[in-house]
Design a protein around this motif. Structure first.
Motif, PDB file in Angstrom:
ATOM      1  N   LEU A  16      -0.546   8.374   4.485  1.00  0.00           N
ATOM      2  CA  LEU A  16      -1.892   8.496   5.040  1.00  0.00           C
ATOM      3  C   LEU A  16      -2.421   9.906   4.795  1.00  0.00           C
ATOM      4  CD1 LEU A  16      -4.271   7.472   6.767  1.00  0.00           C
ATOM      5  CD2 LEU A  16      -3.005   8.236   8.792  1.00  0.00           C
ATOM      6  N   ILE A  17      -3.594   9.983   4.155  1.00  0.00           N
ATOM      7  CA  ILE A  17      -4.267  11.266   3.925  1.00  0.00           C
ATOM      8  C   ILE A  17      -5.580  11.219   4.689  1.00  0.00           C
ATOM      9  CG2 ILE A  17      -5.250  12.832   2.214  1.00  0.00           C
ATOM     10  CD1 ILE A  17      -3.422  11.508   0.145  1.00  0.00           C
ATOM     11  N   LEU A  18      -5.721  12.102   5.668  1.00  0.00           N
ATOM     12  CA  LEU A  18      -6.884  12.084   6.554  1.00  0.00           C
ATOM     13  C   LEU A  18      -7.633  13.397   6.449  1.00  0.00           C
ATOM     14  CD1 LEU A  18      -8.275  10.280   8.655  1.00  0.00           C
ATOM     15  CD2 LEU A  18      -6.900  11.402  10.409  1.00  0.00           C
ATOM     16  N   ASP A  19      -8.913  13.338   6.094  1.00  0.00           N
ATOM     17  CA  ASP A  19      -9.745  14.535   5.969  1.00  0.00           C
ATOM     18  C   ASP A  19     -11.070  14.269   6.669  1.00  0.00           C
ATOM     19  OD1 ASP A  19     -11.127  16.789   5.303  1.00  0.00           O
ATOM     20  OD2 ASP A  19     -11.239  16.378   3.157  1.00  0.00           O
ATOM     21  N   GLN A  20     -11.239  14.907   7.840  1.00  0.00           N
ATOM     22  CA  GLN A  20     -12.477  14.704   8.610  1.00  0.00           C
ATOM     23  C   GLN A  20     -13.585  15.604   8.124  1.00  0.00           C
ATOM     24  OE1 GLN A  20     -12.045  14.102  12.878  1.00  0.00           O
ATOM     25  NE2 GLN A  20      -9.833  14.340  12.678  1.00  0.00           N
TER      26      GLN A  20
ATOM     27  N   LEU B  12       0.825  -1.210   0.000  1.00  0.00           N
ATOM     28  CA  LEU B  12       0.000   0.000   0.000  1.00  0.00           C
ATOM     29  C   LEU B  12       0.860   1.263   0.000  1.00  0.00           C
ATOM     30  CD1 LEU B  12      -3.075   0.540   0.046  1.00  0.00           C
ATOM     31  CD2 LEU B  12      -2.866   0.963   2.497  1.00  0.00           C
ATOM     32  N   GLU B  13       0.595   2.158  -0.960  1.00  0.00           N
ATOM     33  CA  GLU B  13       1.321   3.422  -1.059  1.00  0.00           C
ATOM     34  C   GLU B  13       0.485   4.590  -0.573  1.00  0.00           C
ATOM     35  OE1 GLU B  13       2.522   3.797  -5.091  1.00  0.00           O
ATOM     36  OE2 GLU B  13       3.997   2.173  -4.997  1.00  0.00           O
ATOM     37  N   THR B  14      -0.840   4.557  -0.835  1.00  0.00           N
ATOM     38  CA  THR B  14      -1.720   5.659  -0.457  1.00  0.00           C
ATOM     39  C   THR B  14      -2.945   5.123   0.264  1.00  0.00           C
ATOM     40  OG1 THR B  14      -1.035   6.990  -2.361  1.00  0.00           O
ATOM     41  CG2 THR B  14      -3.091   7.609  -1.274  1.00  0.00           C
ATOM     42  N   LEU B  15      -3.195   5.634   1.474  1.00  0.00           N
ATOM     43  CA  LEU B  15      -4.418   5.351   2.207  1.00  0.00           C
ATOM     44  C   LEU B  15      -5.103   6.690   2.467  1.00  0.00           C
ATOM     45  CD1 LEU B  15      -6.418   3.649   3.813  1.00  0.00           C
ATOM     46  CD2 LEU B  15      -4.864   3.764   5.775  1.00  0.00           C
ATOM     47  N   GLU B  16      -6.202   6.917   1.752  1.00  0.00           N
ATOM     48  CA  GLU B  16      -6.899   8.201   1.857  1.00  0.00           C
ATOM     49  C   GLU B  16      -8.265   7.976   2.498  1.00  0.00           C
ATOM     50  OE1 GLU B  16      -6.703  11.166  -1.372  1.00  0.00           O
ATOM     51  OE2 GLU B  16      -8.887  10.997  -1.421  1.00  0.00           O
ATOM     52  N   ILE B  17      -8.530   8.694   3.579  1.00  0.00           N
ATOM     53  CA  ILE B  17      -9.782   8.557   4.328  1.00  0.00           C
ATOM     54  C   ILE B  17     -10.436   9.935   4.416  1.00  0.00           C
ATOM     55  CG2 ILE B  17     -10.811   7.923   6.538  1.00  0.00           C
ATOM     56  CD1 ILE B  17      -8.392   6.059   6.938  1.00  0.00           C
ATOM     57  N   LYS B  18     -11.649  10.045   3.864  1.00  0.00           N
ATOM     58  CA  LYS B  18     -12.363  11.317   3.855  1.00  0.00           C
ATOM     59  C   LYS B  18     -13.784  11.132   4.359  1.00  0.00           C
ATOM     60  CE  LYS B  18      -9.850  13.632   0.085  1.00  0.00           C
ATOM     61  NZ  LYS B  18      -9.991  14.342  -1.213  1.00  0.00           N
ATOM     62  N   GLN B  19     -14.220  12.068   5.178  1.00  0.00           N
ATOM     63  CA  GLN B  19     -15.588  12.122   5.691  1.00  0.00           C
ATOM     64  C   GLN B  19     -16.017  10.779   6.302  1.00  0.00           C
ATOM     65  OE1 GLN B  19     -18.465  14.408   3.336  1.00  0.00           O
ATOM     66  NE2 GLN B  19     -16.832  14.872   1.871  1.00  0.00           N
ATOM     67  N   CYS B  20     -15.131  10.218   7.089  1.00  0.00           N
ATOM     68  CA  CYS B  20     -15.405   9.002   7.875  1.00  0.00           C
ATOM     69  C   CYS B  20     -15.080   9.356   9.325  1.00  0.00           C
ATOM     70  CB  CYS B  20     -14.571   7.824   7.393  1.00  0.00           C
ATOM     71  SG  CYS B  20     -14.786   7.396   5.655  1.00  0.00           S
ATOM     72  N   GLN B  21     -16.024   9.985  10.020  1.00  0.00           N
ATOM     73  CA  GLN B  21     -15.733  10.594  11.317  1.00  0.00           C
ATOM     74  C   GLN B  21     -15.266   9.569  12.344  1.00  0.00           C
ATOM     75  OE1 GLN B  21     -18.873  13.028  12.800  1.00  0.00           O
ATOM     76  NE2 GLN B  21     -17.725  13.769  14.557  1.00  0.00           N
TER      77      GLN B  21
END
Length: 564
Positions: free
Chosen positions: A560-564, A532-541
């Motif tokens: 890791l890219i994290l966007d709340q 895994l190179e990119t783990l992007e998590i968006k709008q998963c509170q």
């Protein structure tokens, strides 16, 4: 322009060098005002001869060499020391040991067309002159495009198919042809190149233009006459200036009148048109129709009379509300692109009859059996990317199984899309439906959007999906856990008895995107693929809060890219 071109190069690292080559001394003087340039001499006669021998594959030990050498040296002499001309003609005569073939090249009258002692163009003309006739036609077709036009290989092949220029035994060779052509004469007419419409005559077969929309429409209205229309095979626009200009094809009958009996290619992309007239059904030889990027609302039912149609492009027809009801009659259709046609609600019935479909961008599942998911069952020749939407219309897993997704071995990118519709009680049925939509193991990218189940089926983690590099989970509102991304095959379990565990992932997943999945609250780090190179998590509170509380961050090769 030259100053702008040089700007980025002035900030290179010390020691960087730029090598510019040109056959024009004026260019050299601009680049190096102090004449600090190297003038390369032409190749010597002997070097030219050695280069020619290399590309013609004639051995000096062959029995034909004695006969061919004097002819070959005369051919090389005509090239006047220019290596490109030598290589071109040497390649033309590769593995040809017939004395007559060499003499034909030597005595060809095209040599007399040289200008300013420039032998490059005549040499290339000679090589064109001796192309097989079917390759000449494909090559000439490229003259419809503007100079410096960047060819799209797949698009050009579709056009060649429409014009019946391809021969099945030579498909691989034809795919490599992508050159400009300047020898088409009166049979091909490009408006921007010639400028004067009186050049169009009754020999014109293929017509394209890349000029201002309003000018071209006005000029072509007056230019068409029966003598031209009855022979024209290609009408293609290459302009991007059509928006804001309206055209009523119904009243402008010059575009689709009955005289266009030979038309095979028609492109109205970017035109501001809302419909096609019923008369389009009379163009029975039409094989390629492109109305992409138009505000077209409806397609005439008569379109389904075009039984020779191979390519239908409706990309970004954002107002198109439905496809003709008898699409199943287009039995020779190879390519159907409806990407961006967001107003389409469902597919026509009996699409399963289109067994020659090689590319189908989207399939919108209908509510009835004749346009439901089972219609995909026979379409095993689909290639490339494929999206199935409105999966909420599938009633049970038995219907999903009839799609036979596992047989579609040439699909490499798959999107499975549900439209969220109210609350759902039977989560197991949803899981079973997705389970029966299991794709072939060659898949490279998978998107699951709007899935309404609580858990994912086991196939998502099978190690046989080793080619899967990208997974996108979007708007899976009820899902409370991630799929197990990479179950080990049974034969590998013994390794853990003697080797330390390196994570349980057997997939080669490189990108994982999780967006708008509010019920997922954690995951087992050991189950994430090591690739895994990119783990992007968006709008998963919930998931974002858990990651923050754990203090997880980018580690190793995983970003890791994290966007709340």
């Amino acid at each position: 322009m030259w100053e702008d071109f040089l700007k980025p190069f002035r900030h290179g690292n010390n020691g960087s060098k730029i090598l510019l080559t040109t056959r024009n001394e004026n260019v050299a003087s601009v680049f190096t005002p102090n004449n600090l340039h190297y003038r390369l001499n032409l190749l010597s006669k002997e070097d030219c001869w050695l280069l020619f021998l290399k590309h013609s594959s004639v051995s000096t030990n062959s029995k034909q060499y004695t006969t061919l050498e004097p002819i070959g040296r005369k051919i090389v002499e005509k090239c006047k020391g220019l290596p490109l001309a030598v290589k071109t003609l040497g390649g033309l005569l590769r593995n040809k040991y017939n004395e007559g073939a060499w003499e034909n090249i030597l005595e060809c009258k095209i040599w007399e067309l040289s200008e300013d002692d420039n032998m490059i163009v005549p040499a290339l003309r000679v090589s064109y002159h001796y192309l097989p006739s079917y390759l000449k036609r494909c090559f000439i077709y490229c003259s419809l495009f503007p100079e410096d036009y960047e060819f799209d290989k797949d698009e050009l092949i579709l056009l060649w198919m429409a014009e019946d220029l391809l021969q099945s035994k030579e498909n691989n060779a034809l795919e490599k042809i992508g050159c400009q052509c300047f020898f088409a004469g009166k049979f091909y007419f490009k408006h921007k190149e010639f400028g004067h419409l009186h050049k169009i005559d009754n020999k014109t077969r293929h017509l394209s233009y890349a000029t201002k929309y309003e000018d071209s429409i006005k000029l072509f209205r007056g230019a068409y006459n029966g003598a031209i229309a009855i022979h024209i095979r290609t009408f293609s626009d290459l302009t991007w200036l059509c928006y804001g200009q309206s055209i009523d094809i119904e009243s402008d009958s010059w575009l689709l009148r009955q005289q266009f009996v030979c038309l095979r290619v028609m492109s109205f992309k970017h035109f501001s048109i809302e419909s096609l007239p019923d008369s389009i059904g009379e163009l029975i030889h039409l094989r390629y129709l492109n109305v992409s990027n138009t505000p077209i609302v409806t397609l005439s039912e008569s379109l389904c009379k075009l039984y020779n149609l191979q390519t239908l492009k409706l990309r970004n027809c954002f107002k198109l509300e439905m496809l003709p009801s008898r699409m199943q009659d287009l039995v020779n259709l190879h390519y159907l692109d409806i990407r961006g046609a967001f107003c389409l609600k469902e597919m026509p019935k009996e699409m399963s009859k289109l067994k020659h479909l090689n590319f189908l961008s989207d399939y919108i599942v209908g509510k009835h059996e004749e346009n439901g998911i089972r219609e995909l069952g026979t379409l095993d020749n689909l290639h490339g990317s494929f999206c199935i939407s409105n999966l909420e219309n599938i009633k049970n897993s038995g219907e999903a199984l009839k799609a036979k997704m596992g047989n579609k071995k040439h699909i490499n990118t798959l999107t499975l899309n549900w439209l969220p519709k109210g609350n759902i009680d039977d989560f197991q049925n949803e899981r079973d439906i997705l389970d029966k939509l299991q794709p072939h193991e060659n898949l490279k990218e998978l998107s699951i959007e709007g899935y309404r189940g609580e858990t994912f089926p086991d196939w998502l983690g099978l190690s046989c999906y080793s080619n899967l590099t990208k997974l996108n989970l979007y708007f899976c509102m009820n899902s409370c856990e991630l799929p197990s991304l990479g179950q080990l095959p049974l034969y590998s379990i013994w390794r853990f008895l003697i080797l330390p565990p390196l994570g349980l992932a057997a997939l080669h997943l490189e990108q994982l995107y999780i967006n708008k999945c509010p019920e997922i609250d954690c995951f087992d780090e050991k189950c994430l693929p090591q690739s895994l190179e990119t783990l992007e998590i968006k709008q998963c509170q919930k998931l974002a809060s858990w990651i923050t509380s754990k203090g997880l961050q980018s580690q190793g090769r995983t970003r890791l890219i994290l966007d709340q």
